[in-house]
Design a protein around this motif. Structure first.
Motif, mmCIF file in Angstrom:
data_model
loop_
_atom_site.group_PDB
_atom_site.id
_atom_site.type_symbol
_atom_site.label_atom_id
_atom_site.label_comp_id
_atom_site.label_asym_id
_atom_site.label_seq_id
_atom_site.Cartn_x
_atom_site.Cartn_y
_atom_site.Cartn_z
ATOM 1 N N ARG A 1 42.614 48.546 34.611
ATOM 2 C CA ARG A 1 42.490 48.742 33.157
ATOM 3 C C ARG A 1 42.807 47.460 32.387
ATOM 4 O O ARG A 1 43.611 47.462 31.443
ATOM 5 N N LEU A 2 42.163 46.395 32.803
ATOM 6 C CA LEU A 2 42.330 45.129 32.108
ATOM 7 C C LEU A 2 41.784 45.268 30.688
ATOM 8 O O LEU A 2 40.679 45.797 30.494
ATOM 9 N N PRO A 3 42.515 44.805 29.685
ATOM 10 C CA PRO A 3 42.207 45.101 28.281
ATOM 11 C C PRO A 3 40.773 44.830 27.848
ATOM 12 O O PRO A 3 40.132 45.693 27.266
ATOM 13 N N LEU A 4 40.246 43.654 28.097
ATOM 14 C CA LEU A 4 38.898 43.328 27.642
ATOM 15 C C LEU A 4 37.848 43.550 28.722
ATOM 16 O O LEU A 4 36.744 44.007 28.435
ATOM 17 N N LEU A 5 38.199 43.240 29.953
ATOM 18 C CA LEU A 5 37.223 43.278 31.039
ATOM 19 C C LEU A 5 36.819 44.698 31.410
ATOM 20 O O LEU A 5 35.643 44.968 31.677
ATOM 21 N N SER A 6 37.766 45.607 31.428
ATOM 22 C CA SER A 6 37.461 46.977 31.853
ATOM 23 C C SER A 6 36.408 47.651 30.965
ATOM 24 O O SER A 6 35.445 48.227 31.483
ATOM 25 N N ALA B 1 30.671 49.309 30.140
ATOM 26 C CA ALA B 1 29.426 49.212 29.380
ATOM 27 C C ALA B 1 28.296 48.667 30.251
ATOM 28 O O ALA B 1 27.149 49.135 30.171
ATOM 29 N N TYR B 2 28.607 47.677 31.079
ATOM 30 C CA TYR B 2 27.612 47.103 31.996
ATOM 31 C C TYR B 2 27.092 48.166 32.962
ATOM 32 O O TYR B 2 25.872 48.274 33.185
#
Length: 220
Positions: free
Chosen positions: A47-52, A57-58
């Motif tokens: 649950r990495l803040p920006l990457l997750s 979405a990808y």
């Protein structure tokens, strides 16, 4: 129309080159998609803040749009943004991104199947969440998720025929060119069926062997 074996023999060098190109594109894309799956699933589980959210979405974008459109966008659309790729790498990138989205979910499902007790034991031993994933979670997730990962790999090999749409002379590209120029559809389509069947069966046999070896230490 009768099957012309002599014509087929004449086309063997070109078909062999196309088959090798299909194998190269598929092998590279399968390996890269597994890497995408492992890294993407790890980021989502952590649950990495920006990457997750970006990976989520990808995954949704790739799974809900046609592969052929994705391929066309990479080859014809990216040059508008200053990024031009060769036919080969456009095909590899499109297949990698497509299969990678499914591998993210395959690995994430495998991680969900890992016993929660192992995570508690890892924390008791002082392992960080990343160390737990790298040393315990991901290896076990790959074991349990191997059938789903195989299915994605098989689908990638079959969908690699789409790269012929941008002009890559893979097995399908060679066969379609011969159909257009020589009107020998029967022979070329038969080659396509046999060729892709052989590739898929070979991949399935290799993965079964890998699965057997992975499970061997646990058998008595």
């Amino acid at each position: 129309m009768e099957f012309d074996l002599d014509y087929l023999v004449q086309q063997l060098p070109a078909l062999r080159a196309g088959l090798l190109l299909t194998m190269q594109v598929s092998a590279i894309a399968i390996l890269l998609s597994v890497v995408v799956g492992l890294l993407g699933a790890s980021a989502r589980v952590l649950r990495l803040p920006l990457l997750s959210p970006l990976i989520a979405a990808y995954v949704e974008f790739i799974r809900n749009t046609p592969l052929l459109v994705q391929l066309f966008f990479i080859f014809f659309g990216l040059p508008s943004f200053g990024l031009t790729l060769s036919l080969f790498w456009s095909g590899v990138l499109a297949l990698t991104l497509w299969a990678g989205a499914f591998q993210v979910e395959n690995v994430r499902g495998g991680l969900a199947a890992v016993s929660p007790g192992l995570g508690e034991a890892a924390r008791a031993l002082g392992l960080t969440r990343w160390q737990y994933l790298r040393l315990v979670g991901l290896p076990l997730a790959v074991r349990s998720g191997l059938p789903a990962m195989l299915n994605t790999g098989v689908s990638l090999v079959k969908n690699s025929a789409y790269v012929s749409a941008i002009g890559l002379q893979d097995l399908a590209g060679v066969a379609f060119d011969r159909i257009a120029s020589d009107f020998r559809a029967f022979e070329m389509l038969a080659v396509l069926l046999v060729g892709y069947l052989a590739l898929v069966l070979s991949l399935s046999a290799a993965v079964r062997l890998l699965e057997h070896r992975l499970q061997a230490p646990f058998r008595r």
